[in-house]
Design a protein around this motif. Sequence first.
Motif, short mmCIF file in Angstrom:
data_model
loop_
_atom_site.label_atom_id
_atom_site.label_comp_id
_atom_site.label_asym_id
_atom_site.label_seq_id
_atom_site.Cartn_x
_atom_site.Cartn_y
_atom_site.Cartn_z
N GLY A 175 0.79 -1.22 0.00
CA GLY A 175 0.00 0.00 0.00
C GLY A 175 0.83 1.27 0.00
N ARG A 176 1.95 1.28 0.74
CA ARG A 176 2.80 2.47 0.77
C ARG A 176 3.41 2.73 -0.60
N ALA A 177 3.83 1.68 -1.27
CA ALA A 177 4.41 1.85 -2.60
C ALA A 177 3.38 2.36 -3.58
N VAL A 178 2.16 1.80 -3.52
CA VAL A 178 1.09 2.25 -4.42
C VAL A 178 0.75 3.71 -4.15
N ALA A 179 0.75 4.09 -2.87
CA ALA A 179 0.46 5.49 -2.54
C ALA A 179 1.49 6.43 -3.16
N ARG A 180 2.72 5.97 -3.30
CA ARG A 180 3.76 6.79 -3.94
C ARG A 180 3.43 7.05 -5.41
N ILE A 181 2.75 6.10 -6.07
CA ILE A 181 2.32 6.34 -7.45
C ILE A 181 1.39 7.54 -7.49
N PHE A 182 0.38 7.55 -6.61
CA PHE A 182 -0.59 8.65 -6.60
C PHE A 182 0.11 9.97 -6.29
N ALA A 183 1.07 9.93 -5.35
CA ALA A 183 1.78 11.15 -5.00
C ALA A 183 2.65 11.64 -6.15
N ALA A 184 3.36 10.73 -6.80
CA ALA A 184 4.25 11.11 -7.90
C ALA A 184 3.48 11.70 -9.08
N LYS A 185 2.30 11.12 -9.36
CA LYS A 185 1.52 11.55 -10.51
C LYS A 185 0.57 12.69 -10.18
N GLY A 186 0.27 12.92 -8.90
CA GLY A 186 -0.80 13.83 -8.55
C GLY A 186 -2.13 13.30 -9.03
N ARG A 187 -2.31 11.98 -8.90
CA ARG A 187 -3.45 11.27 -9.50
C ARG A 187 -4.65 11.24 -8.57
N PRO A 188 -5.87 11.43 -9.07
CA PRO A 188 -7.06 11.32 -8.22
C PRO A 188 -7.17 9.94 -7.60
N SER A 189 -7.50 9.87 -6.30
CA SER A 189 -7.51 8.59 -5.61
C SER A 189 -8.62 7.67 -6.09
N PHE A 190 -9.67 8.25 -6.75
CA PHE A 190 -10.76 7.39 -7.21
C PHE A 190 -10.48 6.76 -8.56
N ASN A 191 -9.34 7.06 -9.16
CA ASN A 191 -9.03 6.51 -10.47
C ASN A 191 -8.19 5.24 -10.29
N PRO A 192 -8.73 4.05 -10.58
CA PRO A 192 -8.02 2.81 -10.31
C PRO A 192 -6.81 2.61 -11.21
N LEU A 193 -5.94 1.68 -10.80
CA LEU A 193 -4.70 1.40 -11.51
C LEU A 193 -4.78 0.05 -12.21
N ILE A 194 -4.13 -0.07 -13.35
CA ILE A 194 -4.01 -1.36 -14.03
C ILE A 194 -2.89 -2.16 -13.38
N THR A 224 -7.40 -0.69 -6.53
CA THR A 224 -8.73 -0.79 -7.13
C THR A 224 -9.61 0.40 -6.82
N ALA A 225 -9.10 1.35 -6.03
CA ALA A 225 -9.87 2.55 -5.66
C ALA A 225 -11.22 2.18 -5.05
N GLY A 226 -11.24 1.12 -4.27
CA GLY A 226 -12.44 0.73 -3.57
C GLY A 226 -13.42 -0.11 -4.37
N LEU A 227 -13.10 -0.44 -5.61
CA LEU A 227 -13.98 -1.26 -6.43
C LEU A 227 -13.78 -2.74 -6.11
N ASP A 228 -14.75 -3.58 -6.49
CA ASP A 228 -14.60 -5.02 -6.30
C ASP A 228 -14.11 -5.71 -7.57
N THR A 229 -13.60 -4.91 -8.48
CA THR A 229 -13.01 -5.42 -9.72
C THR A 229 -11.59 -4.87 -9.86
N VAL A 230 -10.83 -5.47 -10.78
CA VAL A 230 -9.47 -5.01 -11.04
C VAL A 230 -9.18 -5.11 -12.53
N GLY A 231 -8.42 -4.16 -13.05
CA GLY A 231 -7.96 -4.20 -14.43
C GLY A 231 -6.63 -4.93 -14.51
N LEU A 232 -6.57 -5.99 -15.30
CA LEU A 232 -5.37 -6.83 -15.42
C LEU A 232 -4.88 -6.85 -16.85
#
Length: 318
Positions: free
Chosen positions: A42-61, A109-117
């Motif tokens: 989780g800490r590593a993933v949070a660094r992605i959001f911080a580095a990009k300035g990405r909205p937290s509701f936008n899920p990651l592939i 997954t930004a709180g979703l019950d699905t994931v993009g793979l």
Amino acid sequence: MPATGTPRHPGIAEAAEILRAGGLVAFPTETVYGLGADATDGRAVARIFAAKGRPSFNPLIVHVPDADAARRIAVFDPVAETLAAAFWPGPLTLVLPLREGHGLSPLVTAGLDTVGLRVPSGEMARALLRSVGRPVAAPSANPSGRISPTRAAHVRAGLGDAVDAVLDGGPCAVGLESTILRTSPLALLRAGGLAAEAIEARLGRPLPRDETPGRVQAPGQLASHYAPSIPVRLDVAGHDPDAILIGFGPVAGDVTLSATGDLVEAAANLFDLLHVADARARAEGKARIDMAPVPETGLGRAINDRLRRAAAPRIAQA
């Protein structure tokens, strides 16, 4: 592992160690460069959001080396199995229900019950994923809402020392993000590097478009996205002294996606030339970037999708 100074340019083994230690590594895929982090950390993933300035509701592939690794994370239905067999490795992301005990950070997954793979086809990307031994969350390696990177230089210019390391694999072959498809109920969530017609041919039926506007289910669904620093105007057939013109086919521009009207060439050039046009417009004091018309067929759909998002009014990205 916080980034310090200029990002390193390691080999695959060292890049894998950086990822396992919680660092960020930008790496090339056949589509664009991804900004990778251990998807279970989780800490590593949070660094992605911080580095990009990405909205937290936008899920990651989430990127994995093969379909077996994907099946350990998500539940595959018959449509998913068919498409994975036909198009993986390649520029297709499947949005699937999470499997119990998947191990991913909830931030992915930004709180979703699905994931993009996705299983990328670039050998450097797959070698890195095999070496890491963990799923890697990897949006495009650029500040959120800006032009996606198709060269290592784009990553360095956009993210600087916010990334720990950059794997330089040269220019991306496809140059357009992956197509994103939800399998149940079936819907195209984002046009991309795999043409919708190819998917329809494999399934033997039309591919419905997403019918839930405003709900972010996958990356790239924000209205204002892929944006240069100055305004973009679409479907311009001639030169304006206040603009840099990106040409296509019979419309010759200051720079040109494809002089022959080749949509594959245009897709590969799209983000690189948006970077070039943005820098040139700012250097020359131009007011905007003009874009010549691109046909709404095949990969032209995905190109126009990106251009419409680049031209959309800017929205706050908190």
